[in-house]
Design a protein around this motif. Structure first.
Motif, PDB file in Angstrom:
ATOM      1  N   ALA A  65       0.651  -1.143  -0.050  1.00  0.00           N
ATOM      2  CA  ALA A  65       0.060  -0.087  -0.016  1.00  0.00           C
ATOM      3  C   ALA A  65       0.770   1.265   0.026  1.00  0.00           C
ATOM      4  CB  ALA A  65      -1.055  -0.013   1.429  1.00  0.00           C
ATOM      5  N   ARG A  66       1.888   1.251   0.695  1.00  0.00           N
ATOM      6  CA  ARG A  66       2.974   2.393   0.707  1.00  0.00           C
ATOM      7  C   ARG A  66       3.705   2.781  -0.402  1.00  0.00           C
ATOM      8  NH1 ARG A  66       3.745   0.645   7.098  1.00  0.00           N
ATOM      9  NH2 ARG A  66       1.750   1.830   7.780  1.00  0.00           N
ATOM     10  N   LEU A  67       4.019   1.465  -0.894  1.00  0.00           N
ATOM     11  CA  LEU A  67       4.657   1.594  -2.400  1.00  0.00           C
ATOM     12  C   LEU A  67       3.709   2.188  -3.315  1.00  0.00           C
ATOM     13  CD1 LEU A  67       6.609  -1.814  -2.531  1.00  0.00           C
ATOM     14  CD2 LEU A  67       7.477   0.245  -2.361  1.00  0.00           C
ATOM     15  N   GLN A  68       2.415   1.895  -3.373  1.00  0.00           N
ATOM     16  CA  GLN A  68       1.616   2.450  -4.373  1.00  0.00           C
ATOM     17  C   GLN A  68       1.485   4.145  -3.816  1.00  0.00           C
ATOM     18  OE1 GLN A  68      -1.930   3.848  -3.281  1.00  0.00           O
ATOM     19  NE2 GLN A  68      -1.639   4.808  -5.123  1.00  0.00           N
ATOM     20  N   ASP A  69       1.361   4.518  -2.657  1.00  0.00           N
ATOM     21  CA  ASP A  69       1.277   5.833  -2.260  1.00  0.00           C
ATOM     22  C   ASP A  69       2.756   6.503  -2.956  1.00  0.00           C
ATOM     23  OD1 ASP A  69      -1.074   5.827  -0.675  1.00  0.00           O
ATOM     24  OD2 ASP A  69       0.102   5.243   1.092  1.00  0.00           O
ATOM     25  N   ALA A  70       3.775   5.831  -3.085  1.00  0.00           N
ATOM     26  CA  ALA A  70       5.021   6.444  -3.487  1.00  0.00           C
ATOM     27  C   ALA A  70       4.996   6.295  -5.092  1.00  0.00           C
ATOM     28  CB  ALA A  70       6.070   5.815  -2.920  1.00  0.00           C
ATOM     29  N   ALA A  71       4.202   5.897  -5.632  1.00  0.00           N
ATOM     30  CA  ALA A  71       4.271   5.692  -7.161  1.00  0.00           C
ATOM     31  C   ALA A  71       3.531   6.822  -7.587  1.00  0.00           C
ATOM     32  CB  ALA A  71       3.609   4.547  -7.535  1.00  0.00           C
ATOM     33  N   GLY A  72       4.187   7.370  -8.753  1.00  0.00           N
ATOM     34  CA  GLY A  72       3.608   8.464  -9.418  1.00  0.00           C
ATOM     35  C   GLY A  72       2.558   7.899 -10.757  1.00  0.00           C
ATOM     36  N   GLU A  73       1.979   8.797 -11.291  1.00  0.00           N
ATOM     37  CA  GLU A  73       1.231   8.296 -12.664  1.00  0.00           C
ATOM     38  C   GLU A  73       1.902   7.537 -13.555  1.00  0.00           C
ATOM     39  OE1 GLU A  73      -0.224  11.756 -14.957  1.00  0.00           O
ATOM     40  OE2 GLU A  73      -1.920  12.069 -13.317  1.00  0.00           O
ATOM     41  N   ASN A  74       1.249   6.294 -13.706  1.00  0.00           N
ATOM     42  CA  ASN A  74       1.874   5.340 -14.783  1.00  0.00           C
ATOM     43  C   ASN A  74       3.076   4.549 -14.230  1.00  0.00           C
ATOM     44  OD1 ASN A  74       0.187   5.705 -16.780  1.00  0.00           O
ATOM     45  ND2 ASN A  74       1.205   7.372 -17.694  1.00  0.00           N
TER      46      ASN A  74
END
Length: 346
Positions: free
Chosen positions: A297-306
């Motif tokens: 979940a926190r990796l997704q928070d750190a990810a930007g668009e695409n």
């Protein structure tokens, strides 16, 4: 009975199809509906929303088959299409496949090949519908399950299996629809829900194709779990497909002009699988929990668009199968030290 929409401006084709498939039509195996172009086809689909597949020519007046294909994806992403094209028209065929066509056949039509292609497409469409129905029924069951229902459903062994809590090796993926919160704050509820469900249908299709399980919908995000052989590889394949399919969608045809993008976080490893929730409220959710779930979940928070972001441990497992690049180190809540992350490119 299978319902098939045939879209072609050649009126003789309707007569030919009715002749070639007269036996199946008499026996109520097939029901054919005919449209003369893409615009007519969309009107037919409004009147008959439970169509199984679409068989469409490419070159037609008013609205051609490639434009229709885009509209079909917006109307119903699960509706499978077979495109008809002349020999040598490979540019159009490639475009059709890139826009989500399930298969194609060439003119002049070989009706033996058409029958095989239609049956293959219908089988795939049925499997998708059955899978989604099972998910829907399972989610409804989970909302109301209690001890009496479990006893009614079967033996003590069955109950023990349903209620079992265990450590498993799996991969968790979180997908967020970037920027959608702002849209939901400034758009009517009907538009918001319709748009979100359309995008979710696209994502679910790719997750199911890689044998993933939709754990839950969280606002405008999806949590998916992959188990079994090569669960990490399958999760990344699903993530790449979701990103590509969402990027291929046109901007929303309304005042928002919303252009969908996703950010994705993936983490693999050991986690606890069990029934989590409130027994008093009779709301138990069979899900996964643990540090690897929180990290995803926190990796997704750190990810930007695409962006598809994975941890270094996941990178070491898949670096020979996927092209990745090192992003750097990021700090995470409840983590003493920063963790190194990678972006999956392709």
């Amino acid at each position: 009975m299978s319902k098939i929409l045939v879209v072609d401006d050649e009126v003789d084709l309707e007569i030919l199809i009715k002749q070639k498939f007269r036996k199946q039509i008499r026996q109520n195996e097939y029901e054919f509906v005919f449209a003369i172009n893409g615009k007519d086809a969309l009107e037919k689909l409004v009147d008959i929303p439970d169509m199984d597949i679409v068989l469409s020519d490419i070159n037609m007046p008013e609205m051609d088959g490639l434009t229709l294909l885009t509209k079909l994806n917006e109307l119903n992403p699960l509706l499978k299409s077979v495109m008809v094209s002349a020999y040598g028209d490979m540019d159009n065929i490639r475009t059709a496949m890139n826009r989500g066509a399930f298969d194609f056949i060439t003119k002049p039509i070989d009706f033996k090949d058409l029958t095989i292609t239609m049956e293959k497409t219908l089988k795939h469409a049925r499997q998708l519908k059955e899978t989604l129905k099972a998910i829907k029924e399972n989610n409804i069951l989970k909302m109301y399950v209690d001890e009496n229902v479990l006893n009614f459903m079967g033996s003590q062994e069955y109950e023990a299996t349903i209620m079992a809590n265990e450590n498993i090796e799996a991969t968790v993926m979180f997908i967020d629809l970037c920027g959608f919160t702002a849209i939901s704050e400034n758009t009517t509820p009907d538009v918001v829900v319709t748009m979100l469900n359309t995008y979710f249908d696209v994502m679910v299709k790719e997750i199911l194709a890689q044998e993933g399980h939709i754990d839950k919908f969280i606002g405008d995000a999806i949590m998916a779990v992959f188990k079994g052989d090569y669960h990490l590889d399958r999760a990344i394949d699903a993530a790449l497909a979701v990103r590509d399919q969402i990027n291929a969608r046109p901007a929303a045809d309304d005042s928002t002009k919303f252009q969908p993008k996703v950010s994705i976080g993936i983490k693999s490893g050991e986690m606890i699988s069990g029934n989590i929730g409130s027994s008093d409220l009779k709301r138990l959710d069979y899900t996964v929990i643990g540090d690897n779930v929180n990290t995803a979940a926190r990796l997704q928070d750190a990810a930007g668009e695409n962006q598809i972001i994975i941890s270094e441990s996941c990178y070491e497992q898949v670096k020979e199968s996927f092209q990745c690049k090192k992003v750097g180190s990021i700090n995470m809540k409840n983590k003493a030290s920063p963790i190194t992350v990678y972006e999956v490119l392709e």
